[in-house]
Design an enzyme around this catalytic site. Structure first.
Site, PDB file in Angstrom:
ATOM      1  N   TYR A 131      59.058  -3.091 -18.037  1.00 44.96           N
ATOM      2  CA  TYR A 131      58.202  -4.248 -18.299  1.00 44.96           C
ATOM      3  C   TYR A 131      56.884  -4.125 -17.542  1.00 44.96           C
ATOM      4  CZ  TYR A 131      56.584  -9.081 -17.639  1.00 44.96           C
ATOM      5  OH  TYR A 131      55.824 -10.227 -17.554  1.00 44.96           O
ATOM      6  N   LEU A 132      56.958  -3.785 -16.263  1.00 51.43           N
ATOM      7  CA  LEU A 132      55.738  -3.656 -15.464  1.00 51.43           C
ATOM      8  C   LEU A 132      54.855  -2.530 -15.985  1.00 51.43           C
ATOM      9  CD1 LEU A 132      57.179  -4.124 -11.858  1.00 51.43           C
ATOM     10  CD2 LEU A 132      55.876  -5.791 -13.208  1.00 51.43           C
TER      11      LEU A 132
END
Length: 222
Positions: A131-132
């Site tokens: 996600y990051l």
């Protein structure tokens, strides 16, 4: 002002839709499921069925035609795997930016995340790390475009507490919480402040009224 919001049924998006409609703006929210339309209609927003993981640039651009601004508030959401973090949180954001450029909508605000300026620390949950990385890639893509007046907003840990109307908004804030109500209020303020184009801003709870915080961010030396 007419604003198109990707992720129109999301928690922040619906709060933003309520604020914008309440002040007399026209708002269209992109949704994935027909069953989500009623929630937008109840707020006075126009639902537009468009799945950013399967739509073409031309498909999305049609929804953006005639808009004054666009907000990317979409995401794969809790429970999704690494693949969808890339296809939505990166791919969806890039597609939406491509469509905005095609439709001639220069003003874009992207809801991103803190912690994306460095590689995730060793031991980070693999899905969260994906996600990051997806958010980081999307932010880098959008910052590199000359055809958009984009602002990237990176909220802290989101909560459902009632908004206070007071925040800390700066290129770097440190980690803390921020209410979804106050994120929506800051997004509305950023839409009214074109001088924040080109900025990447972090947002947490604070002591500065939203309007003053947005104005200070716009006026700060670069």
């Amino acid at each position: 002002m007419r604003t198109v919001i990707a992720g129109g049924h999301g928690q922040i998006a619906r709060r933003l839709e309520r604020l914008l409609v309440g002040r007399g703006d026209q708002v269209s929210g992109l949704i994935r499921q027909p069953s989500q339309a009623g929630a937008l209609l109840a707020l006075g927003a126009e639902p537009a069925l468009c799945d950013l993981e399967s739509a073409s640039v031309a498909d999305v651009a049609r929804h953006l035609e005639g808009a004054d601004a666009a907000v990317f508030a979409a995401g794969a959401g809790p429970g999704s795997g690494e693949g969808r973090k890339d296809s939505m949180d990166r791919g969806g954001a890039v597609l939406f930016a491509d469509a905005a450029e095609r439709a001639g909508v220069r003003r874009l605000i992207v809801v991103s995340a803190m912690g994306t300026d460095a590689e995730p620390p060793e031991g980070t949950d693999p899905v969260f790390a994906s996600y990051l990385r997806a958010k980081a890639a999307a932010d880098a893509d959008i910052r590199a475009r000359s055809g958009l007046d984009a602002t990237i907003l990176r909220p802290g840990l989101l909560t459902d507490e009632p908004g206070t109307g007071q925040v800390t908004l700066a290129p770097a804030t440190g980690r803390s919480e921020i209410t979804r109500d106050d994120v929506a209020a800051v997004l509305a303020g950023l839409l009214d402040e074109p001088r924040t184009a080109g900025l990447t801003l972090e947002l947490i709870n604070g002591t500065t009224p939203v309007a003053e915080a947005v104005a200070a961010a716009a006026e700060a030396p670069r």
